[in-house]
Design a protein around this motif. Structure first.
Motif, PDB file in Angstrom:
ATOM      1  N   GLY A   1      53.060 -21.202  44.988  1.00  0.00           N
ATOM      2  CA  GLY A   1      54.460 -21.344  45.360  1.00  0.00           C
ATOM      3  C   GLY A   1      55.328 -20.247  44.761  1.00  0.00           C
ATOM      4  O   GLY A   1      54.840 -19.337  44.087  1.00  0.00           O
ATOM      5  N   VAL A   2      56.635 -20.344  45.038  1.00  0.00           N
ATOM      6  CA  VAL A   2      57.594 -19.337  44.574  1.00  0.00           C
ATOM      7  C   VAL A   2      58.213 -19.796  43.262  1.00  0.00           C
ATOM      8  O   VAL A   2      58.934 -20.780  43.232  1.00  0.00           O
ATOM      9  CB  VAL A   2      58.733 -19.139  45.600  1.00  0.00           C
ATOM     10  CG1 VAL A   2      59.689 -18.052  45.128  1.00  0.00           C
ATOM     11  CG2 VAL A   2      58.167 -18.804  46.956  1.00  0.00           C
ATOM     12  N   PRO A   3      57.947 -19.120  42.164  1.00  0.00           N
ATOM     13  CA  PRO A   3      58.580 -19.533  40.908  1.00  0.00           C
ATOM     14  C   PRO A   3      60.064 -19.184  40.930  1.00  0.00           C
ATOM     15  O   PRO A   3      60.464 -18.196  41.533  1.00  0.00           O
ATOM     16  CB  PRO A   3      57.842 -18.696  39.855  1.00  0.00           C
ATOM     17  CG  PRO A   3      57.377 -17.493  40.586  1.00  0.00           C
ATOM     18  CD  PRO A   3      57.108 -17.924  42.004  1.00  0.00           C
ATOM     19  N   GLU A   4      60.851 -20.029  40.282  1.00  0.00           N
ATOM     20  CA  GLU A   4      62.283 -19.753  40.190  1.00  0.00           C
ATOM     21  C   GLU A   4      62.529 -19.104  38.837  1.00  0.00           C
ATOM     22  O   GLU A   4      62.510 -19.774  37.815  1.00  0.00           O
ATOM     23  CB  GLU A   4      63.037 -21.077  40.300  1.00  0.00           C
ATOM     24  CG  GLU A   4      64.328 -20.957  41.059  1.00  0.00           C
ATOM     25  CD  GLU A   4      65.018 -22.307  41.157  1.00  0.00           C
ATOM     26  OE1 GLU A   4      64.451 -23.200  41.792  1.00  0.00           O
ATOM     27  OE2 GLU A   4      66.100 -22.439  40.577  1.00  0.00           O
ATOM     28  N   ILE A   5      62.718 -17.795  38.848  1.00  0.00           N
ATOM     29  CA  ILE A   5      62.741 -17.049  37.584  1.00  0.00           C
ATOM     30  C   ILE A   5      64.160 -16.586  37.248  1.00  0.00           C
ATOM     31  O   ILE A   5      64.821 -15.967  38.075  1.00  0.00           O
ATOM     32  CB  ILE A   5      61.797 -15.822  37.671  1.00  0.00           C
ATOM     33  CG1 ILE A   5      60.356 -16.304  37.848  1.00  0.00           C
ATOM     34  CG2 ILE A   5      61.929 -14.951  36.425  1.00  0.00           C
ATOM     35  CD1 ILE A   5      59.345 -15.204  37.976  1.00  0.00           C
ATOM     36  N   ASP A   6      64.592 -16.879  36.041  1.00  0.00           N
ATOM     37  CA  ASP A   6      65.867 -16.383  35.528  1.00  0.00           C
ATOM     38  C   ASP A   6      65.637 -14.954  35.043  1.00  0.00           C
ATOM     39  O   ASP A   6      64.881 -14.729  34.098  1.00  0.00           O
ATOM     40  CB  ASP A   6      66.311 -17.286  34.362  1.00  0.00           C
ATOM     41  CG  ASP A   6      67.564 -16.750  33.679  1.00  0.00           C
ATOM     42  OD1 ASP A   6      68.053 -15.656  34.048  1.00  0.00           O
ATOM     43  OD2 ASP A   6      68.047 -17.431  32.756  1.00  0.00           O
ATOM     44  N   PRO A   7      66.270 -13.984  35.700  1.00  0.00           N
ATOM     45  CA  PRO A   7      65.986 -12.576  35.339  1.00  0.00           C
ATOM     46  C   PRO A   7      66.353 -12.252  33.900  1.00  0.00           C
ATOM     47  O   PRO A   7      65.757 -11.371  33.290  1.00  0.00           O
ATOM     48  CB  PRO A   7      66.842 -11.776  36.329  1.00  0.00           C
ATOM     49  CG  PRO A   7      67.898 -12.719  36.798  1.00  0.00           C
ATOM     50  CD  PRO A   7      67.297 -14.093  36.754  1.00  0.00           C
ATOM     51  N   GLN A   8      67.329 -12.983  33.355  1.00  0.00           N
ATOM     52  CA  GLN A   8      67.707 -12.744  31.956  1.00  0.00           C
ATOM     53  C   GLN A   8      66.547 -13.103  31.022  1.00  0.00           C
ATOM     54  O   GLN A   8      66.447 -12.574  29.925  1.00  0.00           O
ATOM     55  CB  GLN A   8      68.920 -13.605  31.577  1.00  0.00           C
ATOM     56  CG  GLN A   8      70.186 -13.251  32.327  1.00  0.00           C
ATOM     57  CD  GLN A   8      70.708 -11.867  31.974  1.00  0.00           C
ATOM     58  OE1 GLN A   8      70.637 -11.465  30.823  1.00  0.00           O
ATOM     59  NE2 GLN A   8      71.189 -11.137  32.973  1.00  0.00           N
ATOM     60  N   GLN A   9      65.720 -14.034  31.459  1.00  0.00           N
ATOM     61  CA  GLN A   9      64.631 -14.489  30.588  1.00  0.00           C
ATOM     62  C   GLN A   9      63.271 -13.927  30.999  1.00  0.00           C
ATOM     63  O   GLN A   9      62.258 -14.274  30.412  1.00  0.00           O
ATOM     64  CB  GLN A   9      64.566 -16.019  30.591  1.00  0.00           C
ATOM     65  CG  GLN A   9      65.813 -16.657  30.021  1.00  0.00           C
ATOM     66  CD  GLN A   9      65.710 -18.157  30.011  1.00  0.00           C
ATOM     67  OE1 GLN A   9      64.795 -18.722  29.441  1.00  0.00           O
ATOM     68  NE2 GLN A   9      66.656 -18.802  30.666  1.00  0.00           N
ATOM     69  N   HIS A  10      63.282 -13.111  32.051  1.00  0.00           N
ATOM     70  CA  HIS A  10      62.003 -12.541  32.478  1.00  0.00           C
ATOM     71  C   HIS A  10      61.661 -11.332  31.607  1.00  0.00           C
ATOM     72  O   HIS A  10      62.530 -10.559  31.249  1.00  0.00           O
ATOM     73  CB  HIS A  10      62.066 -12.118  33.942  1.00  0.00           C
ATOM     74  CG  HIS A  10      60.738 -11.654  34.469  1.00  0.00           C
ATOM     75  ND1 HIS A  10      59.710 -12.525  34.760  1.00  0.00           N
ATOM     76  CD2 HIS A  10      60.252 -10.412  34.710  1.00  0.00           C
ATOM     77  CE1 HIS A  10      58.662 -11.840  35.168  1.00  0.00           C
ATOM     78  NE2 HIS A  10      58.953 -10.557  35.148  1.00  0.00           N
ATOM     79  N   ARG A  11      60.378 -11.185  31.297  1.00  0.00           N
ATOM     80  CA  ARG A  11      59.939 -10.047  30.488  1.00  0.00           C
ATOM     81  C   ARG A  11      58.714  -9.398  31.133  1.00  0.00           C
ATOM     82  O   ARG A  11      57.869 -10.099  31.709  1.00  0.00           O
ATOM     83  CB  ARG A  11      59.553 -10.495  29.075  1.00  0.00           C
ATOM     84  CG  ARG A  11      60.705 -11.058  28.251  1.00  0.00           C
ATOM     85  CD  ARG A  11      61.731  -9.986  27.874  1.00  0.00           C
ATOM     86  NE  ARG A  11      62.800 -10.525  27.057  1.00  0.00           N
ATOM     87  CZ  ARG A  11      63.923 -11.069  27.547  1.00  0.00           C
ATOM     88  NH1 ARG A  11      64.116 -11.141  28.857  1.00  0.00           N
ATOM     89  NH2 ARG A  11      64.860 -11.531  26.732  1.00  0.00           N
ATOM     90  N   LEU A  12      58.660  -8.082  31.023  1.00  0.00           N
ATOM     91  CA  LEU A  12      57.468  -7.342  31.438  1.00  0.00           C
ATOM     92  C   LEU A  12      56.817  -6.768  30.186  1.00  0.00           C
ATOM     93  O   LEU A  12      57.429  -5.985  29.458  1.00  0.00           O
ATOM     94  CB  LEU A  12      57.845  -6.211  32.406  1.00  0.00           C
ATOM     95  CG  LEU A  12      56.700  -5.284  32.822  1.00  0.00           C
ATOM     96  CD1 LEU A  12      55.583  -6.060  33.513  1.00  0.00           C
ATOM     97  CD2 LEU A  12      57.206  -4.172  33.733  1.00  0.00           C
ATOM     98  N   MET A  13      55.576  -7.197  29.939  1.00  0.00           N
ATOM     99  CA  MET A  13      54.844  -6.753  28.750  1.00  0.00           C
ATOM    100  C   MET A  13      53.827  -5.690  29.164  1.00  0.00           C
ATOM    101  O   MET A  13      53.117  -5.865  30.154  1.00  0.00           O
ATOM    102  CB  MET A  13      54.129  -7.967  28.130  1.00  0.00           C
ATOM    103  CG  MET A  13      53.274  -7.659  26.917  1.00  0.00           C
ATOM    104  SD  MET A  13      52.309  -9.116  26.398  1.00  0.00           S
ATOM    105  CE  MET A  13      53.576 -10.084  25.595  1.00  0.00           C
ATOM    106  N   ILE A  14      53.777  -4.600  28.419  1.00  0.00           N
ATOM    107  CA  ILE A  14      52.779  -3.547  28.677  1.00  0.00           C
ATOM    108  C   ILE A  14      51.998  -3.343  27.388  1.00  0.00           C
ATOM    109  O   ILE A  14      52.580  -3.010  26.344  1.00  0.00           O
ATOM    110  CB  ILE A  14      53.447  -2.226  29.115  1.00  0.00           C
ATOM    111  CG1 ILE A  14      54.435  -2.485  30.265  1.00  0.00           C
ATOM    112  CG2 ILE A  14      52.385  -1.214  29.538  1.00  0.00           C
ATOM    113  CD1 ILE A  14      55.235  -1.264  30.668  1.00  0.00           C
ATOM    114  N   HIS A  15      50.695  -3.573  27.443  1.00  0.00           N
ATOM    115  CA  HIS A  15      49.901  -3.516  26.210  1.00  0.00           C
ATOM    116  C   HIS A  15      48.455  -3.179  26.537  1.00  0.00           C
ATOM    117  O   HIS A  15      48.133  -2.793  27.652  1.00  0.00           O
ATOM    118  CB  HIS A  15      50.004  -4.866  25.482  1.00  0.00           C
ATOM    119  CG  HIS A  15      49.273  -5.984  26.181  1.00  0.00           C
ATOM    120  ND1 HIS A  15      48.137  -6.557  25.685  1.00  0.00           N
ATOM    121  CD2 HIS A  15      49.511  -6.605  27.371  1.00  0.00           C
ATOM    122  CE1 HIS A  15      47.702  -7.490  26.514  1.00  0.00           C
ATOM    123  NE2 HIS A  15      48.524  -7.542  27.533  1.00  0.00           N
ATOM    124  N   GLY A  16      47.578  -3.327  25.558  1.00  0.00           N
ATOM    125  CA  GLY A  16      46.169  -2.987  25.756  1.00  0.00           C
ATOM    126  C   GLY A  16      45.891  -1.626  25.144  1.00  0.00           C
ATOM    127  O   GLY A  16      46.330  -1.347  24.023  1.00  0.00           O
TER     128      GLY A  16
END
Lengths: 342, 438
Positions: free
Chosen positions: B127-142
């Motif tokens: 389904g489509v998650p309802e995401i608050d952009p203020q609380q969304h994070r993009l993590m880049i690691h490895g």
């Protein structure tokens, strides 16, 4: 405060530096140096800032180990990413019957159109192959990873590491890949090999070579229609909810007004189980099954749907597992289902 | 158009592409079709415009005699209520439920090469998650020197760029390996859309975090309940993979991954992870569920192809089609769409006789790599049955194959990547059926 007077120009320099590094096959260390030289060159107004910043732009915060651990759920075939823990076939059976069987079937045979998990070995060359964990999947790690990240369908990422090992072990058991006393853990998972592992190959496309012929490309006498779907069927195709009939001027807002306020929630969430009767769920429109429930009164039905209920006929998770639904939305959906099923 | 009123180079190139009617024929054609237009108005169109209407000439319709709605009566504009039938549709038997399911773009109704955001096909696994952009994070690691977490604001401060690219589910057409079974274009080819995507090149972010030596794969993962994940080779990441936050000029739609998604231009849509929350850099692919159990192509010998990323050159005639039949014999402009995950479209040919003879179509849109490209050509339908096909060639020289050529190599169980030449049959009454031919 950001003191980057000429960010775009410098960013271009970085890209160019990388490109030239690639062309001359420099090592990445060398490429890094080239970048730093560019950034910190004497003419660069940014010289002196570089060491204090993350990367070039310095945006974002460093990801801490704790933050990474919370999200880093992926597992690889070599076992990288597996958490501490273990689980037995025996424990897995209980969990499976509680959380998985309603969609995947008691023996992994699949309910409705939900995926079949077991069986099908040796069927991949058949006209109708059955692709399961035992017959098709290449790696056990994939099973663990997927169960943990996405299952159970309505409650993803809810299983603990031990529970995930146990359910994984049980699915392996359903496929006759381990014995009933087997215990799966971080150390032995990568050594449980699935039968089809060796049958995956790299993409060899383009694998067909058509020609751009323009005239007399084939014998017209040889052309026969081998299958056909008549256009009359197009009109009978179930036009899905929310769509107006062709030529109708009714706007979607008008349609929504005529719809029961609970129908949207039903379609989006409840129908997953209540359309076909997954897990003992009373099917929408099944008057007999609903009658016994309706007798309890609408308030009881709504309370059960909101809070969840277990009976000897099945399990209704709280709000169907969709915690984001408000109580009112669930209540409206229950009213809708009752209305349609009496 | 230039100031002098002459057509610009691009317009000229478009008009000069394809199969030209000889000049004399063209004049005759124009003359005849003008006459024809009158005839159609008398017999067909007038009737079409609602019989006995008081709103057609010489009558004056009511909307011409009163005021309409003012500004901001609809702060976010909507299509005309008369376009209510233009919408995504689904086929219920395809999936077990509507949460992990798919809907199709109405290709027969859309114009040009840009798919309106609200008509882009949907594919969800939880389904489509309802995401608050203020609380969304993009993590880049490895395997990186500086693992970071970005907010949306931070991501959007990087230099961004926009590109028009198609997006296609690799299962598009996959229901028809064994035979025709879908009754409309929307269902035979509608897991296909094309938008302008705006975002930050993944390569820009990789430069930012500093990739370790030996890193060769990237795991992209979504924030939806499926935590949708795919392994992406470093070559693609350094080529044109885009971390996208806007589509067709506005924020991504929730259905399309709001607030941020990956777009791998020209590759199977499944790799373009929506609701992107994490990029992990590694040295091997992860072999996750959506690249082993699903999105692998089972061959007749029991082997399966994996990491089949590119959507190969494909095309389809969008008019006529089952949803858009022919009203009566006469002059028509046949239209269609062509696309290739490997680059630009170089030619599109159209056959009206099931592939015996072909005419080159004209391009009627710009030739953008890895984007939908529109083509068309004149056709004088005499009312006899016809088998219409289109065949695209891309700039690698690859010629779109026949379905039988594909089946000879891949059998009928590979589900994905069916890009064979499609056939519509025109019936004597102008209706159009979906057929497969020998």
């Amino acid at each position: 405060m950001y003191r980057f007077p000429s960010v775009p120009a410098n960013s271009l320099l970085i890209v160019l530096a990388l490109l030239s590094a690639g062309c001359t096959q420099d090592t990445s260390d060398k490429a890094d140096k080239t970048i730093e030289n560019n950034i910190a060159s004497k003419n660069d107004p940014l010289a002196g800032y570089v060491d204090n910043r993350t990367g070039y732009y310095g945006y974002g915060s460093p990801a801490t180990t704790e933050q990474i651990t919370g999200w880093d759920i992926d597992v690889r075939p070599d076992g990288m990413g597996l958490p501490e823990g273990s689980g037995s076939v025996e424990d897995g059976e209980t969990l499976y019957e509680d959380k998985c069987a309603e969609c995947h079937g008691t023996f992994g045979e699949g309910e409705g159109r939900y995926p079949v998990l077991a069986g099908g070995q040796g069927s991949l060359k058949d006209a109708r192959p059955t692709k399961t964990v035992g017959s098709y999947w290449p790696y056990t790690s994939t099973l663990f990873d997927y169960i943990h990240r996405a299952m159970p369908f309505t409650q993803p990422e809810s299983l603990s590491a031990n529970e995930t090992y146990a359910v994984t072990a049980y699915v392996l058991y359903l496929n006759d890949l381990v014995e009933d006393d087997f215990v799966l853990n971080r150390d032995n998972l990568a050594s449980v090999h699935l039968p089809n592992e060796g049958n995956f190959v790299a993409d060899p496309r383009p694998d067909v070579a058509n020609e751009r012929c323009m005239e007399n490309c084939r014998d017209p006498g040889e052309i026969k229609i081998v299958s056909e779907v008549s256009p009359s069927a197009a009109e009978q195709t179930s036009v899905q909810e929310g769509s107006a009939s062709p030529g109708s001027a009714a706007d979607s807002a008008g349609n929504a007004a005529q719809k029961h306020p609970g129908e949207g929630t039903y379609q989006q969430y409840c129908s997953i189980c209540h359309a076909v009767g997954v897990g003992g769920a009373p099917k929408l429109g099944d008057v007999t099954t609903w009658a016994a429930r309706i007798e309890k009164g609408i308030d009881t039905l709504i309370a059960n749907a909101v809070n969840g209920v277990t009976s000897n006929t099945g399990v209704m998770p709280a709000k169907g597992g969709f915690a984001q639904l408000s109580d009112d939305e669930v209540a409206a959906a229950v009213r809708y289902m009752v209305e349609v099923s009496q | 158009m230039s100031k002098s009123g002459k057509k610009d180079d691009f317009t000229l190139a478009l008009l000069q592409s394809g199969d030209k009617l000889p000049q004399q024929e063209r004049r005759r054609f124009l003359k005849k079709s003008l006459g024809m237009a009158g005839a159609i108005t008398a017999s067909g169109l007038a009737g079409n415009a609602v019989a006995g209407s008081k709103n057609t000439p010489p009558e004056v319709p009511p909307w011409s005699r009163r005021l309409g709605a003012g500004v901001l009566s609809n702060p976010y504009g909507q299509p005309s209520r008369y376009e209510a039938n233009v919408q995504r549709r689904s086929v219920d038997w395809l999936t077990a439920d509507r949460i992990a399911s798919i809907s199709f773009t109405p290709l027969g109704d859309i114009k040009g090469i840009i798919t309106p955001s609200g008509l882009v096909f949907e594919r969800y696994h939880a389904g489509v998650p309802e995401i608050d952009p203020q609380q969304h994070r993009l993590m880049i690691h490895g395997m990186v020197k500086r693992p970071i977490i970005l907010t949306m604001d931070e991501l959007m401060r990087f230099p961004s760029l926009s590109m028009v690219r198609f997006l296609e589910c690799p299962a598009n057409g996959g229901m028809e390996w064994r035979g025709a079974q879908m009754d409309r274009l929307q269902f035979t080819h509608g897991m296909l859309s094309c938008c302008e995507w705006t975002g930050v090149l993944l390569s820009t972010l990789l430069e930012e975090v500093g990739v370790d030596k030996g890193a060769s794969w990237i795991l992209a993962e979504g924030a939806d309940g499926a935590h949708m994940s795919r392994s992406i080779p470093m070559e693609k990441a350094l080529d044109d993979a885009l971390i996208v936050f806007a589509q067709n000029g506005e924020a991504l739609r929730p259905e399309q991954g709001y607030p941020v998604r990956l777009i791998n231009p020209g590759w199977e849509g499944n790799t373009s992870i929506k609701w992107l929350r994490r990029l992990e850099i590694g040295d091997k692919p992860w072999h996750h569920r959506e690249e082993t159990s699903k999105y692998t192509d089972l061959m007749p010998d029991g082997t399966a192809r994996e990491f089949t990323y590119v959507q190969e050159c494909n095309s389809v005639v969008t008019f006529p089609c089952p949803e858009k039949p022919l009203a009566q014999p006469g002059k028509y402009f046949v239209e269609g769409l062509a696309w290739s995950g490997r680059g630009r479209i170089r030619h599109v040919d159209v056959s009206f006789d099931g592939g015996v003879s072909w005419r080159e179509a004209r391009f009627t849109s710009e030739l953008t790599p890895r984007a939908l490209t529109r083509f068309g050509l004149e056709w004088d339908w005499d009312g006899s049955p016809a088998l219409i096909q289109s065949r695209a060639v891309d700039d690698t020289g690859y010629v779109q194959p026949t379905l039988n050529q594909l089946k000879a190599v891949r059998g009928t169980n590979s589900i994905y990547h069916k890009n064979g030449i499609h056939t519509w049959k025109i019936l004597p009454d102008g209706k159009v059926s979906n057929v497969q031919i020998s």
